[in-house]
Design an enzyme around this catalytic site. Structure first.
Site, short mmCIF file in Angstrom:
data_model
loop_
_atom_site.label_atom_id
_atom_site.label_comp_id
_atom_site.label_asym_id
_atom_site.label_seq_id
_atom_site.Cartn_x
_atom_site.Cartn_y
_atom_site.Cartn_z
N ILE A 281 41.61 43.04 46.60
CA ILE A 281 41.13 43.96 47.64
C ILE A 281 41.51 45.40 47.33
CG2 ILE A 281 41.29 44.58 50.08
CD1 ILE A 281 41.77 41.53 50.61
N CYS B 149 44.50 42.37 40.93
CA CYS B 149 45.74 42.53 41.69
C CYS B 149 45.98 41.22 42.42
CB CYS B 149 45.69 43.75 42.61
SG CYS B 149 44.47 43.71 43.94
N GLY B 150 46.82 41.22 43.40
CA GLY B 150 47.14 39.98 44.10
C GLY B 150 45.93 39.36 44.78
N THR B 151 45.19 40.18 45.52
CA THR B 151 43.99 39.69 46.22
C THR B 151 42.70 40.24 45.65
OG1 THR B 151 44.03 41.52 47.79
CG2 THR B 151 45.26 39.51 48.41
N ARG C 72 13.28 46.20 44.61
CA ARG C 72 14.04 46.23 45.87
C ARG C 72 15.52 46.45 45.61
NH1 ARG C 72 13.78 39.79 47.34
NH2 ARG C 72 15.47 39.27 45.95
N HIS C 73 16.04 45.87 44.52
CA HIS C 73 17.45 46.06 44.18
C HIS C 73 17.71 47.48 43.67
CE1 HIS C 73 18.01 41.90 44.99
NE2 HIS C 73 17.23 41.51 44.00
N ASP D 116 47.76 45.21 38.33
CA ASP D 116 49.08 45.62 38.83
C ASP D 116 50.05 44.46 38.62
OD1 ASP D 116 48.61 43.80 40.90
OD2 ASP D 116 48.64 45.31 42.49
N HIS D 117 51.23 44.60 39.20
CA HIS D 117 52.29 43.59 39.03
C HIS D 117 51.90 42.22 39.57
CE1 HIS D 117 52.73 45.37 43.00
NE2 HIS D 117 53.26 44.23 43.39
N HIS E 50 21.81 41.52 41.57
CA HIS E 50 21.32 42.31 42.70
C HIS E 50 21.94 43.70 42.80
CE1 HIS E 50 20.21 38.39 45.05
NE2 HIS E 50 19.70 38.43 43.84
N ARG F 126 46.23 35.81 43.19
CA ARG F 126 46.76 34.89 44.19
C ARG F 126 45.65 34.09 44.86
NH1 ARG F 126 50.62 39.60 46.58
NH2 ARG F 126 52.23 39.50 44.96
#
Length: 152
Positions: free
Chosen positions: A69, A65-67, A133-134, A8-9, A98, A109
């Site tokens: 998230i 993106c910025g974070t 297991r994974h 994104d921006h 994993h 950022r």
């Protein structure tokens, strides 16, 4: 490897560092944008990248993106996507070994260009461990998609 990438921006400048590096490493890059600082909505870039990965047009995806998230949240709404938000080398390696992640999210950022390049290299170069297991844990997580499809 064919890699879809979107930003994104708040992440396009880091994308503009990662794309040439990927090409230099010999990867084919499918860049869905964005290419400017004008405000855009991150799902509009996360969804096409994830669709390319799920449909087999790309082997992996990278979202910025910025974070990181917002991109990771949007990506993980797509059935078949296992996206990890990564800001360090240990996590880049672990999430491939994993979790067999197929999409990487980062925050411009949060990480600088040098670290971001190293994260991408480690993430691309680390194979899935294939450990039972994974595999069992991934099957359980992916089973949640089937449950959601039955009970939206």
């Amino acid at each position: 490897m064919k890699i879809a990438i979107g930003a994104d921006h708040a992440g396009y400048r880091l994308k503009d560092v990662i794309v040439p590096m990927l090409k230099q490493l010999g990867h084919e890059v499918l860049d869905v944008g964005c290419d400017c600082a004008d405000s855009v909505d991150y799902p509009d870039y996360a969804i096409p990248v994830c669709d390319m990965v799920v449909n087999g047009e790309a082997e992996r995806g990278i979202l910025i993106c910025g974070t990181g998230i917002g991109m990771s949240i949007a990506a993980n709404k797509t059935p078949g996507i296992r996206c990890a938000l990564v800001h360090d080398l240990f996590s880049a390696k672990a999430t491939r070994e994993h979790n067999d992640t197929n999409v990487l999210a980062m925050g411009e950022r949060v990480v600088g260009p040098g670290l971001a390049e190293e994260i991408v290299k480690v993430w691309l170069d680390t194979p899935f461990s294939q450990g039972e297991r994974h595999l069992n844990r991934i099957r359980k997580v992916m089973g949640l998609e089937d449950k959601q499809a039955l009970h939206p």
